[in-house]
Design a protein around this motif. Sequence first.
Motif, short mmCIF file in Angstrom:
data_model
loop_
_atom_site.label_atom_id
_atom_site.label_comp_id
_atom_site.label_asym_id
_atom_site.label_seq_id
_atom_site.Cartn_x
_atom_site.Cartn_y
_atom_site.Cartn_z
N ASP A 2 -17.93 15.18 35.97
CA ASP A 2 -18.07 16.38 35.39
C ASP A 2 -18.24 16.50 33.88
OD1 ASP A 2 -17.50 19.13 34.66
OD2 ASP A 2 -16.84 19.56 36.54
N PRO A 3 -19.15 17.12 33.39
CA PRO A 3 -19.63 17.10 32.00
C PRO A 3 -18.33 17.78 31.03
CG PRO A 3 -20.90 18.63 32.89
CD PRO A 3 -20.50 17.88 34.00
N PHE A 4 -17.52 18.59 31.85
CA PHE A 4 -16.50 19.41 31.20
C PHE A 4 -15.39 18.71 31.01
CE2 PHE A 4 -19.32 22.93 32.68
CZ PHE A 4 -19.74 23.50 31.61
N ALA A 5 -15.02 17.55 32.02
CA ALA A 5 -13.80 16.95 31.96
C ALA A 5 -13.42 16.31 30.59
CB ALA A 5 -14.00 15.74 32.92
N PRO A 6 -14.35 15.55 30.17
CA PRO A 6 -13.69 15.03 28.48
C PRO A 6 -13.21 16.15 27.64
CG PRO A 6 -15.58 13.97 29.17
CD PRO A 6 -15.68 15.25 30.25
N ALA A 7 -13.97 17.13 27.57
CA ALA A 7 -13.57 18.30 26.74
C ALA A 7 -12.15 19.03 27.28
CB ALA A 7 -14.57 19.85 26.58
N LEU A 8 -11.87 19.13 28.56
CA LEU A 8 -10.66 19.73 29.09
C LEU A 8 -9.63 18.73 28.70
CD1 LEU A 8 -10.00 22.23 30.54
CD2 LEU A 8 -10.21 20.85 32.54
N ASP A 9 -9.79 17.35 29.00
CA ASP A 9 -8.85 16.31 28.67
C ASP A 9 -8.49 16.57 27.16
OD1 ASP A 9 -8.97 15.50 31.19
OD2 ASP A 9 -10.00 13.69 30.83
N ALA A 10 -9.10 16.66 26.24
CA ALA A 10 -8.97 16.92 24.70
C ALA A 10 -8.29 18.12 24.72
CB ALA A 10 -10.22 16.78 24.02
N LEU A 11 -8.61 19.27 25.29
CA LEU A 11 -7.90 20.64 25.24
C LEU A 11 -6.62 20.39 25.40
CD1 LEU A 11 -8.33 23.58 24.49
CD2 LEU A 11 -8.83 23.82 26.76
N PHE A 12 -6.36 19.82 26.76
CA PHE A 12 -4.87 19.65 27.19
C PHE A 12 -4.16 18.48 26.72
CE2 PHE A 12 -6.37 22.29 30.34
CZ PHE A 12 -5.17 23.20 30.73
N HIS A 13 -4.61 17.64 25.68
CA HIS A 13 -3.77 16.89 24.79
C HIS A 13 -3.77 17.07 23.40
CE1 HIS A 13 -4.08 14.23 28.75
NE2 HIS A 13 -2.92 13.64 28.13
N GLY A 14 -4.49 18.39 23.01
CA GLY A 14 -4.55 18.94 21.60
C GLY A 14 -3.28 19.71 21.22
N PRO A 15 -3.19 20.16 20.06
CA PRO A 15 -2.28 20.97 19.58
C PRO A 15 -2.27 22.28 20.43
CG PRO A 15 -3.66 20.41 17.89
CD PRO A 15 -4.34 20.17 19.09
N GLY A 16 -0.92 22.75 20.80
CA GLY A 16 -0.78 23.82 21.68
C GLY A 16 -0.41 23.46 23.18
N SER A 17 -0.58 22.21 23.21
CA SER A 17 -0.47 21.87 24.74
C SER A 17 0.99 21.15 24.86
CB SER A 17 -1.54 20.85 25.16
OG SER A 17 -1.46 19.61 24.49
N GLU A 18 1.48 21.10 26.19
CA GLU A 18 2.90 20.42 26.08
C GLU A 18 2.98 19.41 27.55
OE1 GLU A 18 5.89 23.53 25.25
OE2 GLU A 18 4.24 24.56 26.18
N ALA A 19 3.65 18.76 27.57
CA ALA A 19 3.99 17.81 28.67
C ALA A 19 4.98 18.82 29.42
CB ALA A 19 4.78 16.51 28.22
N ALA A 20 4.95 18.60 30.94
CA ALA A 20 5.96 19.34 31.63
C ALA A 20 6.01 18.51 33.10
CB ALA A 20 5.18 20.69 31.91
N ASP A 21 7.01 18.90 33.84
CA ASP A 21 7.23 18.47 35.25
C ASP A 21 6.74 19.70 36.21
OD1 ASP A 21 7.66 15.79 34.76
OD2 ASP A 21 9.88 16.62 34.35
N TYR A 22 5.84 19.47 37.05
CA TYR A 22 5.40 20.58 38.09
C TYR A 22 6.24 19.99 39.27
CZ TYR A 22 2.84 23.10 41.37
OH TYR A 22 2.58 23.87 42.47
N VAL A 34 0.30 21.14 30.22
CA VAL A 34 0.07 22.45 30.30
C VAL A 34 -0.24 23.26 29.02
CG1 VAL A 34 1.75 22.76 32.49
CG2 VAL A 34 2.70 22.98 30.05
N ILE A 35 -0.63 24.23 29.04
CA ILE A 35 -0.87 25.30 27.86
C ILE A 35 -0.17 26.52 28.04
CG2 ILE A 35 -2.54 26.40 26.35
CD1 ILE A 35 -4.56 24.11 26.82
N ARG A 36 0.69 26.89 27.41
CA ARG A 36 1.33 28.07 27.42
C ARG A 36 0.99 29.29 26.72
NH1 ARG A 36 7.89 27.70 27.22
NH2 ARG A 36 7.43 26.00 25.82
N SER A 37 0.85 30.17 27.07
CA SER A 37 0.66 31.44 26.38
C SER A 37 1.60 32.70 26.63
CB SER A 37 -0.90 31.85 26.72
OG SER A 37 -0.95 32.41 27.48
N ARG A 38 1.62 33.55 25.65
CA ARG A 38 2.65 34.82 26.06
C ARG A 38 2.05 36.13 25.62
NH1 ARG A 38 6.02 30.59 24.20
NH2 ARG A 38 7.54 29.86 25.66
N PRO A 39 0.86 36.46 26.40
CA PRO A 39 0.14 37.71 26.03
C PRO A 39 1.26 38.81 26.66
CG PRO A 39 -0.55 36.73 28.03
CD PRO A 39 0.55 35.83 27.63
#
Length: 112
Positions: A2-22, A34-39
């Motif tokens: 998928d052409p979007f996969a590398p960009a998505l990987d960068a987003l989920f390992h960039g600032p604002g992302s966190e490691a979690a256990d599901y 994960v990426i958490r937001s609090r709208p």
Amino acid sequence: MDPFAPALDALFHGPGSEAADYVTESGVQEGVRVIRSRPTADAPFGDSRIRQDTCMIDVRRSEVPAPAAGDRFLIREIDPAAQAEVLTVCIVTGDPALDVERMTWTCEAPEA
């Protein structure tokens, strides 16, 4: 691939992302990013609406194929003041939604 996969990987390992256990309701546990937001959201209250804080968690579909209500995200953070690890438990409520490309789930998951 998928052409979007590398960009998505960068987003989920960039600032604002966190490691979690599901953790599924059946107890299966797996490490994810994960990426958490609090709208702020409007909620019905009788004949009016009130504003309330929410907690949304984005997680890659490749890591969590089918999140469901009752599943949990365990997020460990370091409290700088206490210099201690803090565990935040977020429980999935409602029906998670896929993004347009069907690569990311958005889950409403308030802190327990």
